[in-house]
Design a protein around this motif. Structure first.
Motif, PDB file in Angstrom:
ATOM      1  N   GLY A 100       0.806  -1.218   0.000  1.00  0.00           N
ATOM      2  CA  GLY A 100       0.000   0.000   0.000  1.00  0.00           C
ATOM      3  C   GLY A 100       0.839   1.267   0.000  1.00  0.00           C
ATOM      4  N   SER A 101       2.139   1.137   0.260  1.00  0.00           N
ATOM      5  CA  SER A 101       3.019   2.307   0.181  1.00  0.00           C
ATOM      6  C   SER A 101       3.012   2.856  -1.246  1.00  0.00           C
ATOM      7  CB  SER A 101       4.452   1.924   0.573  1.00  0.00           C
ATOM      8  OG  SER A 101       4.544   1.553   1.925  1.00  0.00           O
ATOM      9  N   VAL A 102       3.129   4.178  -1.359  1.00  0.00           N
ATOM     10  CA  VAL A 102       3.125   4.831  -2.665  1.00  0.00           C
ATOM     11  C   VAL A 102       4.393   5.670  -2.792  1.00  0.00           C
ATOM     12  CG1 VAL A 102       1.947   6.491  -4.171  1.00  0.00           C
ATOM     13  CG2 VAL A 102       0.606   4.893  -2.773  1.00  0.00           C
ATOM     14  N   ARG A 103       5.059   5.521  -3.926  1.00  0.00           N
ATOM     15  CA  ARG A 103       6.244   6.343  -4.193  1.00  0.00           C
ATOM     16  C   ARG A 103       5.979   7.236  -5.406  1.00  0.00           C
ATOM     17  NH1 ARG A 103      10.181   1.404  -6.417  1.00  0.00           N
ATOM     18  NH2 ARG A 103       9.114   1.099  -8.419  1.00  0.00           N
ATOM     19  N   GLU A 104       6.578   8.415  -5.382  1.00  0.00           N
ATOM     20  CA  GLU A 104       6.539   9.314  -6.536  1.00  0.00           C
ATOM     21  C   GLU A 104       7.890   9.252  -7.217  1.00  0.00           C
ATOM     22  OE1 GLU A 104       6.652  14.036  -7.310  1.00  0.00           O
ATOM     23  OE2 GLU A 104       4.874  13.356  -6.187  1.00  0.00           O
ATOM     24  N   PHE A 115       6.603  12.078 -14.398  1.00  0.00           N
ATOM     25  CA  PHE A 115       6.649  11.377 -13.124  1.00  0.00           C
ATOM     26  C   PHE A 115       5.543  10.329 -13.083  1.00  0.00           C
ATOM     27  CE2 PHE A 115       3.328  14.423 -12.381  1.00  0.00           C
ATOM     28  CZ  PHE A 115       2.488  13.845 -11.431  1.00  0.00           C
ATOM     29  N   SER A 116       5.669   9.388 -12.155  1.00  0.00           N
ATOM     30  CA  SER A 116       4.612   8.398 -11.952  1.00  0.00           C
ATOM     31  C   SER A 116       4.424   8.153 -10.464  1.00  0.00           C
ATOM     32  CB  SER A 116       4.939   7.079 -12.668  1.00  0.00           C
ATOM     33  OG  SER A 116       6.079   6.462 -12.099  1.00  0.00           O
ATOM     34  N   LEU A 117       3.199   7.829 -10.109  1.00  0.00           N
ATOM     35  CA  LEU A 117       2.874   7.406  -8.752  1.00  0.00           C
ATOM     36  C   LEU A 117       2.699   5.897  -8.777  1.00  0.00           C
ATOM     37  CD1 LEU A 117       0.293  10.164  -7.752  1.00  0.00           C
ATOM     38  CD2 LEU A 117       2.683   9.988  -7.028  1.00  0.00           C
ATOM     39  N   GLU A 118       3.452   5.191  -7.923  1.00  0.00           N
ATOM     40  CA  GLU A 118       3.503   3.739  -7.973  1.00  0.00           C
ATOM     41  C   GLU A 118       3.203   3.154  -6.599  1.00  0.00           C
ATOM     42  OE1 GLU A 118       6.966   4.023 -11.422  1.00  0.00           O
ATOM     43  OE2 GLU A 118       7.438   3.047  -9.518  1.00  0.00           O
ATOM     44  N   ARG A 119       2.255   2.223  -6.571  1.00  0.00           N
ATOM     45  CA  ARG A 119       1.830   1.615  -5.309  1.00  0.00           C
ATOM     46  C   ARG A 119       2.403   0.209  -5.171  1.00  0.00           C
ATOM     47  NH1 ARG A 119      -4.095   1.808  -5.207  1.00  0.00           N
ATOM     48  NH2 ARG A 119      -3.995  -0.032  -6.541  1.00  0.00           N
ATOM     49  N   LEU A 120       2.945  -0.063  -4.001  1.00  0.00           N
ATOM     50  CA  LEU A 120       3.497  -1.380  -3.707  1.00  0.00           C
ATOM     51  C   LEU A 120       2.359  -2.365  -3.473  1.00  0.00           C
ATOM     52  CD1 LEU A 120       6.070  -3.062  -3.146  1.00  0.00           C
ATOM     53  CD2 LEU A 120       5.886  -2.361  -0.749  1.00  0.00           C
ATOM     54  N   GLU A 121       2.328  -3.427  -4.267  1.00  0.00           N
ATOM     55  CA  GLU A 121       1.258  -4.420  -4.181  1.00  0.00           C
ATOM     56  C   GLU A 121       1.696  -5.683  -3.450  1.00  0.00           C
ATOM     57  OE1 GLU A 121      -1.605  -3.507  -5.028  1.00  0.00           O
ATOM     58  OE2 GLU A 121      -1.344  -1.899  -6.476  1.00  0.00           O
ATOM     59  N   ILE A 122       2.938  -6.097  -3.642  1.00  0.00           N
ATOM     60  CA  ILE A 122       3.481  -7.301  -2.996  1.00  0.00           C
ATOM     61  C   ILE A 122       4.916  -7.024  -2.575  1.00  0.00           C
ATOM     62  CG2 ILE A 122       4.101  -9.740  -3.266  1.00  0.00           C
ATOM     63  CD1 ILE A 122       2.003  -9.928  -5.493  1.00  0.00           C
ATOM     64  N   MET A 123       5.266  -7.421  -1.359  1.00  0.00           N
ATOM     65  CA  MET A 123       6.656  -7.408  -0.905  1.00  0.00           C
ATOM     66  C   MET A 123       6.852  -8.668  -0.069  1.00  0.00           C
ATOM     67  SD  MET A 123       9.660  -5.992  -0.821  1.00  0.00           S
ATOM     68  CE  MET A 123       9.526  -4.252  -1.258  1.00  0.00           C
ATOM     69  N   ASP A 124       7.354  -9.711  -0.701  1.00  0.00           N
ATOM     70  CA  ASP A 124       7.528 -11.015  -0.048  1.00  0.00           C
ATOM     71  C   ASP A 124       9.022 -11.296   0.082  1.00  0.00           C
ATOM     72  OD1 ASP A 124       7.660 -13.713   0.690  1.00  0.00           O
ATOM     73  OD2 ASP A 124       5.859 -14.241  -0.439  1.00  0.00           O
ATOM     74  N   ASP A 125       9.565 -11.034   1.262  1.00  0.00           N
ATOM     75  CA  ASP A 125      10.999 -11.229   1.475  1.00  0.00           C
ATOM     76  C   ASP A 125      11.389 -12.698   1.517  1.00  0.00           C
ATOM     77  OD1 ASP A 125      11.948  -8.518   1.670  1.00  0.00           O
ATOM     78  OD2 ASP A 125      10.936  -8.363   3.591  1.00  0.00           O
ATOM     79  N   ASP A 126      10.465 -13.560   1.867  1.00  0.00           N
ATOM     80  CA  ASP A 126      10.774 -14.991   1.940  1.00  0.00           C
ATOM     81  C   ASP A 126      10.895 -15.610   0.550  1.00  0.00           C
ATOM     82  OD1 ASP A 126      10.762 -14.973   4.736  1.00  0.00           O
ATOM     83  OD2 ASP A 126       8.592 -15.271   4.810  1.00  0.00           O
ATOM     84  N   ARG A 127       9.965 -15.265  -0.314  1.00  0.00           N
ATOM     85  CA  ARG A 127       9.969 -15.838  -1.664  1.00  0.00           C
ATOM     86  C   ARG A 127      10.590 -14.918  -2.703  1.00  0.00           C
ATOM     87  NH1 ARG A 127       4.425 -19.360  -2.567  1.00  0.00           N
ATOM     88  NH2 ARG A 127       4.832 -20.879  -0.925  1.00  0.00           N
ATOM     89  N   VAL A 134       1.129   1.206 -11.294  1.00  0.00           N
ATOM     90  CA  VAL A 134       1.156   2.650 -11.516  1.00  0.00           C
ATOM     91  C   VAL A 134      -0.259   3.184 -11.327  1.00  0.00           C
ATOM     92  CG1 VAL A 134       1.574   4.480 -13.193  1.00  0.00           C
ATOM     93  CG2 VAL A 134       3.137   2.534 -13.054  1.00  0.00           C
ATOM     94  N   VAL A 135      -0.418   4.130 -10.399  1.00  0.00           N
ATOM     95  CA  VAL A 135      -1.750   4.619 -10.033  1.00  0.00           C
ATOM     96  C   VAL A 135      -1.967   6.090 -10.387  1.00  0.00           C
ATOM     97  CG1 VAL A 135      -2.041   2.914  -8.202  1.00  0.00           C
ATOM     98  CG2 VAL A 135      -0.958   5.102  -7.660  1.00  0.00           C
ATOM     99  N   GLY A 136      -0.972   6.721 -10.984  1.00  0.00           N
ATOM    100  CA  GLY A 136      -1.132   8.122 -11.368  1.00  0.00           C
ATOM    101  C   GLY A 136       0.144   8.658 -11.963  1.00  0.00           C
ATOM    102  N   GLY A 137       0.101   9.942 -12.350  1.00  0.00           N
ATOM    103  CA  GLY A 137       1.293  10.579 -12.877  1.00  0.00           C
ATOM    104  C   GLY A 137       1.127  11.074 -14.301  1.00  0.00           C
TER     105      GLY A 137
END
Length: 205
Positions: A100-104, A115-127, A134-137
């Motif tokens: 859910g984090s968003v980066r510009e 520029f683009s606005l990008e939302r983190l959908e998956i962050m799996d450190d184990d796998r 991309v949600v905007g920009g």
């Protein structure tokens, strides 16, 4: 020596022109048929594709352990570490690690984007799976969603395969081949840069 290859791409413009405008959504595994792919990797690269979208997958082999590659790739808040087209990035929402984090992301001049606005959908450190959308920009890649996986070679734990797949809308006035060629070129450059950085980490003096 890092090598990259394109494994699969969406149908050509000529083929897509023959499809009915109301073709239903397709659920596609973009790594099907790829040798030595773990099950979780194949599942991760399964996308739902709309008729107005194109898709592709780019593969990069890296002569470095998966843990080293992942330590660079998983820094959602700092893509410019290996994405040379990125001029700057700041986290606009969340902490850069939680889903859910968003980066510009602001890109260098010369690209058809600002520029683009990008939302983190998956962050799996184990796998070792990361996905963002991309949600905007101000850019041409509407409804872009990317999944990147990192897995070790079954023969050598010091060799790693990075697989990045994506789905994106085809802009008006462009065909699927043009759109995929543009996105593939950017991704290939990014993954080659990632490989070089992982294989030749900076020394600490």
């Amino acid at each position: 020596m890092p090598t990259s290859l394109q494994f699969q791409r969406s149908s050509t413009a000529a083929e897509s022109a023959n499809h009915h405008h109301h073709k239903p959504l397709q659920k596609m595994s973009l790594t099907r048929g790829m040798p030595d792919v773990p099950e979780h990797v194949e599942l991760s690269h399964t996308h739902v594709v709309e008729p107005s979208q194109c898709f592709s997958v780019v593969v990069q082999d890296v002569d470095a352990p998966a843990s080293v590659v992942w330590s660079i790739l998983s820094r959602f808040e700092h893509p410019q570490a290996y994405k040379h087209f990125v001029r700057s990035c700041h986290v606009a929402a969340g902490d850069g690690r939680e889903v859910g984090s968003v980066r510009e992301v602001r890109v260098v001049s010369g690209l058809p984007a600002a520029f683009s606005l990008e939302r983190l959908e998956i962050m799996d450190d184990d796998r070792h799976v990361m996905s963002f959308s991309v949600v905007g920009g101000d850019h041409r890649l509407q409804n872009y969603k990317s999944v990147t996986t990192v897995h070790e070679s079954p023969e050598n734990n010091k060799k790693t395969r990075v697989v990045e797949s994506y789905v994106v809308d085809v802009p008006a006035g462009n065909d699927k081949d043009e759109t995929c060629s543009f996105a593939d070129t950017i991704i290939r450059c990014n993954l080659q840069s990632l490989a070089k950085l992982a294989e030749n980490p900076p020394t600490i003096s």
